[in-house]
Design a protein around this motif. Structure first.
Motif, PDB file in Angstrom:
ATOM      1  N   THR A  61     -12.519  14.723  -7.188  1.00  0.00           N
ATOM      2  CA  THR A  61     -13.819  14.506  -7.822  1.00  0.00           C
ATOM      3  C   THR A  61     -13.744  13.420  -8.885  1.00  0.00           C
ATOM      4  O   THR A  61     -14.779  12.872  -9.275  1.00  0.00           O
ATOM      5  CB  THR A  61     -14.318  15.815  -8.452  1.00  0.00           C
ATOM      6  N   ASN A  62     -12.549  13.097  -9.357  1.00  0.00           N
ATOM      7  CA  ASN A  62     -12.384  12.037 -10.355  1.00  0.00           C
ATOM      8  C   ASN A  62     -12.266  10.695  -9.635  1.00  0.00           C
ATOM      9  O   ASN A  62     -11.179  10.188  -9.395  1.00  0.00           O
ATOM     10  CB  ASN A  62     -11.130  12.291 -11.206  1.00  0.00           C
ATOM     11  N   PHE A  63     -13.400  10.156  -9.275  1.00  0.00           N
ATOM     12  CA  PHE A  63     -13.456   8.912  -8.500  1.00  0.00           C
ATOM     13  C   PHE A  63     -13.210   7.738  -9.435  1.00  0.00           C
ATOM     14  O   PHE A  63     -14.022   7.467 -10.324  1.00  0.00           O
ATOM     15  CB  PHE A  63     -14.824   8.805  -7.829  1.00  0.00           C
ATOM     16  N   ASP A  64     -12.076   7.072  -9.258  1.00  0.00           N
ATOM     17  CA  ASP A  64     -11.685   5.994 -10.157  1.00  0.00           C
ATOM     18  C   ASP A  64     -12.770   4.907 -10.192  1.00  0.00           C
ATOM     19  O   ASP A  64     -13.222   4.445  -9.142  1.00  0.00           O
ATOM     20  CB  ASP A  64     -10.358   5.388  -9.691  1.00  0.00           C
ATOM     21  N   THR A  72       0.804  -1.212   0.000  1.00  0.00           N
ATOM     22  CA  THR A  72       0.000   0.000   0.000  1.00  0.00           C
ATOM     23  C   THR A  72       0.844   1.272   0.000  1.00  0.00           C
ATOM     24  O   THR A  72       0.420   2.300  -0.499  1.00  0.00           O
ATOM     25  CB  THR A  72      -0.922   0.016   1.232  1.00  0.00           C
ATOM     26  N   HIS A  73       2.065   1.219   0.578  1.00  0.00           N
ATOM     27  CA  HIS A  73       2.984   2.362   0.587  1.00  0.00           C
ATOM     28  C   HIS A  73       4.110   2.095  -0.401  1.00  0.00           C
ATOM     29  O   HIS A  73       5.274   2.106  -0.046  1.00  0.00           O
ATOM     30  CB  HIS A  73       3.585   2.543   1.989  1.00  0.00           C
ATOM     31  N   GLN A  74       3.767   1.900  -1.622  1.00  0.00           N
ATOM     32  CA  GLN A  74       4.779   1.480  -2.588  1.00  0.00           C
ATOM     33  C   GLN A  74       4.833   2.463  -3.753  1.00  0.00           C
ATOM     34  O   GLN A  74       3.861   3.167  -4.017  1.00  0.00           O
ATOM     35  CB  GLN A  74       4.431   0.099  -3.131  1.00  0.00           C
ATOM     36  N   GLY A 119      -5.720   2.572   2.664  1.00  0.00           N
ATOM     37  CA  GLY A 119      -5.945   2.695   1.228  1.00  0.00           C
ATOM     38  C   GLY A 119      -4.847   2.050   0.416  1.00  0.00           C
ATOM     39  O   GLY A 119      -3.810   1.641   0.944  1.00  0.00           O
ATOM     40  N   ILE A 120      -5.102   1.949  -0.882  1.00  0.00           N
ATOM     41  CA  ILE A 120      -4.122   1.461  -1.845  1.00  0.00           C
ATOM     42  C   ILE A 120      -4.184   2.333  -3.087  1.00  0.00           C
ATOM     43  O   ILE A 120      -5.077   3.163  -3.245  1.00  0.00           O
ATOM     44  CB  ILE A 120      -4.370  -0.015  -2.237  1.00  0.00           C
ATOM     45  N   PHE A 121      -3.241   2.111  -3.970  1.00  0.00           N
ATOM     46  CA  PHE A 121      -3.205   2.839  -5.230  1.00  0.00           C
ATOM     47  C   PHE A 121      -4.197   2.256  -6.230  1.00  0.00           C
ATOM     48  O   PHE A 121      -4.496   1.061  -6.201  1.00  0.00           O
ATOM     49  CB  PHE A 121      -1.812   2.753  -5.861  1.00  0.00           C
ATOM     50  N   THR A 122      -4.627   3.096  -7.143  1.00  0.00           N
ATOM     51  CA  THR A 122      -5.421   2.566  -8.263  1.00  0.00           C
ATOM     52  C   THR A 122      -4.596   1.597  -9.099  1.00  0.00           C
ATOM     53  O   THR A 122      -5.146   0.668  -9.698  1.00  0.00           O
ATOM     54  CB  THR A 122      -5.920   3.705  -9.161  1.00  0.00           C
ATOM     55  N   ILE A 145      -0.586   9.341  -3.871  1.00  0.00           N
ATOM     56  CA  ILE A 145      -1.125   9.623  -5.197  1.00  0.00           C
ATOM     57  C   ILE A 145      -2.616   9.363  -5.201  1.00  0.00           C
ATOM     58  O   ILE A 145      -3.139   8.614  -4.377  1.00  0.00           O
ATOM     59  CB  ILE A 145      -0.438   8.768  -6.287  1.00  0.00           C
ATOM     60  N   HIS A 146      -3.299   9.989  -6.121  1.00  0.00           N
ATOM     61  CA  HIS A 146      -4.756   9.851  -6.219  1.00  0.00           C
ATOM     62  C   HIS A 146      -5.418  10.176  -4.894  1.00  0.00           C
ATOM     63  O   HIS A 146      -6.297   9.451  -4.439  1.00  0.00           O
ATOM     64  CB  HIS A 146      -5.143   8.441  -6.692  1.00  0.00           C
TER      65      HIS A 146
END
Length: 667
Positions: A649-652, A546-548, A606-609, A644-645
């Motif tokens: 408003t740009n919800f993946d 997750t922290h990558q 959380g994680i990255f997209t 990141i991310h």
């Protein structure tokens, strides 16, 4: 006269002719006299028919050759051996000897032939197949299992088989098909027919035997009439048969089903026991059934380890709305549409990030506070209210801070005073606002530890106690300021992070002693006259997933290492798996729930997209984390992708799909 002579002559001739006819007639009668049979002979006196079903031909000669009646009859004195038909054809029916006799119709003359049908060679019925009753067997090391092979057809001549193993180090098999598990791994044990060399194999999966089972917690609270799923971890994690059974020692208070679902029936305490099917290892957890909570007038309150609102438990499943630091209202593109979107996905909370500078007049003077900031905040409250969302107001930057985790807060008294003051101003203005659930006092408070040589420290001592005590005083000053004007809202305080400890331990690992001063996980002991506070901590696990960097190729779940240096009953290293998430996300929970008896709030995870790309397992991570936190432990949690991310408003769409599945709004 002539006529008389002629007549006499005619009569004489006729008599002569008549006489001749009589003589000829007698001679013919003598010639038709029957020729009697005097003997019958066979062309063979003995024959051998090799196989059952074989035939032989006997020929009978009736003498004399001109015998009038040459009819004969054929018989066998043992039709179990041979039979004979009317033409003298002999057919073998069974092993043995017998006589076949021919008998003349006249006078019963006989002749016999000795017929022998020798001992028969065995009838060979070929093998057409072989099957194993089990095609996959799971064993613990040291266990045995009898494999059974069925040879087809059932009456096959040779049903013998041989047994073999592909890897004897993992499993051996004896001549009778008994398999013994020797070491962890997988191999094939095969049976082969001696006749036809037909082979069938069984997959043998060998794991370590079950060594134990444990709960992450010693006790949980459940509201009367509600349910909660319990989670027990069977060790080792690679044991194959990790099935368990459940029982309640006090079913009148709390029952438990086969899946670990507890049904809270009456106020009181019940001990729930879990037992492994293999090895009968046991563990217990105490279930405290508490009364239905009181009315709260629309406010969110704490109730033991629960958050409640108007007689019901509320578990925050929140989304972070991040805003920049600076004097004056933050530049933000969030609007009513974004709140409506979050509500439609299934969120019930927004963790709204603000900075002290947003409210303060300037760096030189905090007051007068900016009215335009409160107007900005009022808009967000209104949008949340329109969509039945609660807001947790989170102070992301302390006064004069240029970044989160402001180390100077701990050395600058002015900043400490201004932080308490701005919270008092906010609390006073919104003391009656039920849309605000609580105040998250400061984000990731971090103090710099002086350790220039990165020297090891003694975990048996109490390292850095002064930092912990100092932080406790800062937090208490904020609590006191808020409670002067507001007794309604929840106060949420985070644990202290220590920066600069010995890096033979993983930084920010909540378990390490320098992040767990005096066994309190660096949560400050505070006095709250309203009795309405909770603890928060952040958890990004597995850390290297997750922290990558976005270029990382880590995959979840996998054999990648999550932690090396900790695990119950000597289990480390932890691998990327749901059991590891169960461990990592609940490290301080026993202290928060069962020592302090207050709710827990995971303020960030959380994680990255990019973890959804290339089969890296992002969707599975979501499913596992939210099943654990929301469904099983019922821990409130807020989503906040790291670096990141940041939530915009740009919800993946991949995030949206994962959240909808977790919240059950994907139908």
């Amino acid at each position: 006269m002539v006529r008389i002579k002629l007549l006499s002559h005619i009569i004489h001739s006729a008599l002569i002719a008549l006489t001749m006819m009589i003589v000829v007639s007698c001679e013919n009668d003598l010639s038709k006299k029957p020729v009697l049979v005097t003997e019958v002979q066979l062309d063979k006196s003995e024959i051998t028919l090799i196989l059952i079903g074989d035939t032989g031909k006997l020929t009978a000669t009736v003498l004399p050759e001109n015998a009038t009646n040459k009819k004969v009859a054929w018989t066998s004195d043992d039709e179990n051996v041979v039979v004979v038909d009317s033409l003298g054809t002999v057919t073998a029916k069974g092993q043995g000897q017998c006589k076949v006799t021919v008998t003349t119709d006249d006078f019963g003359y006989t002749a016999s032939c000795q017929v022998t049908v020798p001992e028969q060679p065995p009838v060979v019925i070929d093998v057409t197949g072989v099957t194993l009753e089990e095609t996959e067997v799971m064993l613990n090391i040291g266990e045995t299992r009898q494999l059974s092979a069925v040879v087809e057809p059932e009456n096959a001549t040779n049903k013998n088989v041989t047994w073999s193993t592909l890897d004897y180090k993992i499993a051996t098999v004896d001549k009778n098909g008994v398999v013994k598990a020797n070491a962890k791994g997988e191999t094939l044990v095969c049976v082969t027919t001696v006749s036809g060399a037909i082979k069938e194999c069984c997959k043998i999966v060998v794991s370590a035997p079950v060594t134990g089972v444990s709960f992450r917690l010693s006790a949980v609270e459940v509201i009367a009439g509600e349910t909660q799923i319990l989670t027990a971890t069977v060790f080792p994690l690679d044991a194959i048969d990790r099935n368990v059974t459940w029982s309640s020692h006090n079913p009148d208070v709390a029952e438990v089903d086969n899946n670990g679902m507890v049904y809270a029936k009456a106020v009181g305490n019940a001990l729930i026991e879990v037992t492994t099917v293999k090895g009968e290892k046991k563990a217990t957890i105490s279930v405290k059934v508490v009364p239905v909570p009181p009315q709260t007038g629309g406010f969110v309150k704490t109730y033991g380890t629960k958050f409640i609102c108007d007689r019901k438990e509320i578990v925050f499943n929140g989304m972070g709305f991040y805003h920049s630091n600076g004097y004056g209202p933050p530049v933000s593109s969030f609007s009513a549409e974004n709140y409506a979107k979050m509500a439609s996905v299934g969120f019930n909370t927004i963790r709204l990030y603000v900075s002290a500078a947003n409210f303060e007049n300037s760096a030189e003077s905090a007051t007068p506070y900016r009215e335009e900031m409160f107007s900005w905040l009022n808009n967000h409250i209104a949008w949340a209210k329109q969509n039945d969302l609660k807001i947790i107001l989170a102070m992301i930057h302390s006064p004069l801070a240029t970044s989160i985790s402001d180390r100077a807060l701990f050395t600058d008294i002015n900043r400490q005073v201004r932080l308490a003051a701005v919270w008092k101003e906010i609390a006073g203005r919104y003391k009656d606002e039920t849309t605000i659930a609580g105040f998250d006092l400061t984000n990731e408070p971090t103090v710099k530890v002086y350790n220039p040589d990165n020297a090891p420290y003694d975990c048996n001592g109490t390292p850095y106690l002064d930092h912990y005590v100092h932080y406790q005083k800062i937090i208490q000053s904020i609590v006191d300021a808020i409670r002067e004007v507001d007794m309604n809202h929840i106060i949420i305080t985070e644990r202290l992070w220590l920066d600069g400890g010995h890096y033979s331990f993983a930084q920010h690992d909540q378990r390490d002693c320098w992040q767990n001063v005096d066994g309190k996980f660096n949560f400050p002991d505070i006095y709250d006259p309203a009795g309405n506070y909770a603890y928060t901590y952040h958890c990004y696990e597995p850390n290297t997933y997750t922290h990558q960097p976005v270029t990382s190729t880590n995959i979840y779940p996998s054999n990648s290492i999550g932690r090396y240096n900790e695990g119950p009953a000597g289990i480390p290293p932890w691998r990327y798996c749901k059991e590891y998430l169960d461990y990592a996300f609940t490290v301080p929970l026993e202290y928060i729930w069962n020592v302090k008896n207050v709710p827990a709030f995971i303020g960030e995870t959380g994680i990255f997209t990019t973890n959804f790309d290339n089969n890296k397992g992002g969707a599975q991570w979501f499913e596992d984390v939210y099943d654990l936190l929301l469904d099983r432990y019922r821990i409130s949690v807020n989503f906040h992708p790291y670096y990141i991310h940041e939530i915009t408003t740009n919800f993946d769409p991949r995030f949206e799909a994962a959240f909808r599945k977790a919240f059950g709004t994907d139908n």
